[in-house]
Write an enzyme that holds these catalytic residues in place. Structure first.
Site, short mmCIF file in Angstrom:
data_model
loop_
_atom_site.label_atom_id
_atom_site.label_comp_id
_atom_site.label_asym_id
_atom_site.label_seq_id
_atom_site.Cartn_x
_atom_site.Cartn_y
_atom_site.Cartn_z
N GLU A 53 12.77 14.72 15.28
CA GLU A 53 12.75 15.91 14.45
C GLU A 53 12.21 17.13 15.22
O GLU A 53 11.13 17.07 15.80
CB GLU A 53 11.89 15.64 13.20
CG GLU A 53 11.75 16.82 12.25
CD GLU A 53 13.08 17.38 11.77
OE1 GLU A 53 13.97 16.60 11.41
OE2 GLU A 53 13.24 18.63 11.77
N ASP B 246 16.85 16.90 17.34
CA ASP B 246 17.96 17.26 16.44
C ASP B 246 18.30 18.75 16.46
O ASP B 246 19.47 19.13 16.37
CB ASP B 246 17.75 16.73 15.01
CG ASP B 246 16.54 17.29 14.29
OD1 ASP B 246 15.68 17.93 14.93
OD2 ASP B 246 16.44 17.07 13.05
N HIS B 247 17.28 19.59 16.59
CA HIS B 247 17.50 21.05 16.59
C HIS B 247 16.19 21.72 16.98
O HIS B 247 15.18 21.03 17.14
CB HIS B 247 17.97 21.55 15.21
CG HIS B 247 17.12 21.04 14.08
ND1 HIS B 247 15.85 21.51 13.83
CD2 HIS B 247 17.33 20.04 13.17
CE1 HIS B 247 15.33 20.86 12.81
NE2 HIS B 247 16.20 19.95 12.39
N HIS C 131 8.02 18.21 11.65
CA HIS C 131 8.87 19.12 10.89
C HIS C 131 8.07 20.38 10.55
O HIS C 131 6.88 20.29 10.27
CB HIS C 131 9.35 18.43 9.60
CG HIS C 131 10.46 19.16 8.90
ND1 HIS C 131 10.26 20.35 8.21
CD2 HIS C 131 11.78 18.89 8.80
CE1 HIS C 131 11.41 20.76 7.72
NE2 HIS C 131 12.36 19.90 8.06
N THR D 228 19.09 18.76 10.45
CA THR D 228 19.12 17.32 10.78
C THR D 228 20.48 16.71 10.47
O THR D 228 21.02 15.92 11.25
CB THR D 228 18.08 16.53 9.95
OG1 THR D 228 16.83 17.15 10.04
CG2 THR D 228 17.98 15.09 10.43
#
Ligand code: GP9
Ligand code: MN
Length: 416
Positions: free
Chosen positions: A38, A256-257, A197, A82
């Site tokens: 994440e 993921d990003h 996150h 995600t």
């Protein structure tokens, strides 16, 4: 109709790469464990904050002979975050330019990696401690032919073992391995981590390093939550060993990003010791870590553990399938095998930015990757601009027209 598909097929087929014989099938029949890290960006790898190492475990993998680590790898997600990354991994296609494809196109036909793994005799699943309908996962996973979703109901979540968005990554990894023990092998499972996150807050007891001191709470806490997730991955590896699942698995991990948005540029400029964050820097900050770890395979010894191919999330599926010895010549895919000798150093972000080994194109400006300054020849990026738009458009055509329903994967032809 089918003729729309023919155009896309001609385009995709012209861009296929040949698998590398040295790697093809080296992980055949192993369990496949993919971990979505994440919000993990690549700048934390092999880096420090306040003199403390941020990701000691992942750093050790970058020097490991059974690991390939890519340090020039980009996320290609849009608003679906995600879930966009999941989509890209499963389909080797881009998500949509607007909204989240998990919401907008969950009724489409796909030919996902999970479907191919089902056909290859694998049990397929996702493990993620959130409600099953978040990001419309329950519906999209059906469309992607993922057989089982271990959602929040499959985990033991208490006040004590959760923080921020829910179950903390360490108990999540521990419980996930318990679940894996009961799955028939070989299995393909994807684990979606969550502790790192936004807004990157954690309990004192989970802060193993000190926060950064920029005064920007988001950036300062980020290093600690990244560090916590790094520890969780270490725990995962140990638990897999304890469960006897480690040696016969291949573990793939990707960020993921981005986690730190451009709203935090001044804190990032301070951390990176730059005057300011330019559009060039912002684009490079879209790099996320990508690891392939296959115990006992001497992967790294063959090629050196750290690889610099310009690459992105769409490349994961063909790379992994070839390592498993699964043929992709009938796959409508937009990525290419990173281990193929024909892999091109050219990666496109969802918003049309792109990166080659020479250029970074962003804000309608062509930058020289070596200097980080606009190129002398302002038109240097021109040929790539056309190609980048074409690739995004071809991927969009498939999704918007639901064209995979006309595709026969057995023959690699349009359905009769
Ligand atoms: C939640 C997880 C995190 O289930 O996917 O959400 P995102 O990173 O997409 O905001
Ligand atoms: Mn995410």
């Amino acid at each position: 109709n089918g003729s729309e598909l023919t155009d896309v097929m001609n385009y995709v087929n012209a861009n296929q790469t040949t698998p590398n014989k040295d790697y093809y099938g080296i992980a055949k029949d192993r369990n496949v464990i993919i971990i979505s890290l994440e919000s993990m960006q690549d700048f934390v790898i092999n880096n420090k904050v306040n003199g403390q190492t941020i990701t000691p475990f992942l750093n050790s993998l970058t020097k490991d002979k059974d690991t390939l680590y890519y340090d020039n790898f980009y996320h290609q997600t849009g608003l679906g975050k995600t879930s966009d990354a999941e989509f890209i991994v499963e389909n080797s296609m881009f998500g949509t330019g607007r909204g989240a494809v998990f919401f907008t196109n969950s009724g489409n036909t796909y030919h996902s990696m999970a479907e191919q793994m089902n056909q290859a005799g694998y049990q397929t699943s996702v493990m993620h401690s959130n409600n099953k309908s978040f990001w419309n996962r329950d519906l999209m996973y059906d469309a992607l032919n993922i057989k089982k979703f271990y959602d929040v109901e499959s985990f033991n979540v208490t006040e004590q073992n959760s923080a921020n968005w829910g179950l903390k990554d360490i108990p999540f990894m521990e419980q996930s391995v318990e679940l894996m023990k009961d799955i028939k092998q070989p299995f393909y499972t994807r684990l979606l981590s969550l502790s790192n996150h936004f807004p990157f807050i954690s309990d004192d007891e989970d802060q193993f390093i000190k926060p950064y001191d920029s005064g920007d709470k988001t950036v300062d806490g980020y290093f600690q939550t990244v560090n916590y997730t790094d520890e969780a991955i270490k725990v995962l590896f140990q638990k897999l060993k304890d469960a006897g699942l480690y040696d016969n698995s291949i573990i793939v991990m990707y960020g993921d990003h981005y986690g730190i948005s451009e709203n935090h540029n001044s804190a990032m400029a301070k951390y990176l010791d730059k005057e300011s964050i330019t559009p060039f820097d912002s684009t490079k900050l879209q790099q996320v870590p990508f690891f392939i770890h296959a115990p006992g395979s001497d992967l790294g010894e063959k090629a050196g553990s750290t690889k610099h191919e310009v690459s992105g999330e769409i490349d994961i599926r063909p790379t992994l399938l070839h390592l498993l010895g699964i043929d992709t010549s009938h796959d409508l895919q937009f990525g290419s095998d990173l281990l193929s000798k024909d892999h091109e150093n050219f990666t496109i972000l969802r918003d049309g930015r792109f990166i080659t080994d020479q250029y970074v194109y962003t804000s309608e400006t062509c930058y020289d990757t070596k200097t980080g300054k606009p190129t002398k020849d302002a038109n240097a990026c021109q040929p790539y601009i056309k190609r980048a738009n074409e690739k995004l458009e071809m991927s969009d055509r498939i999704i918007n027209g639901d064209l995979m329903r006309f595709y026969n994967h057995e023959t690699g032809q349009v359905k009769e």
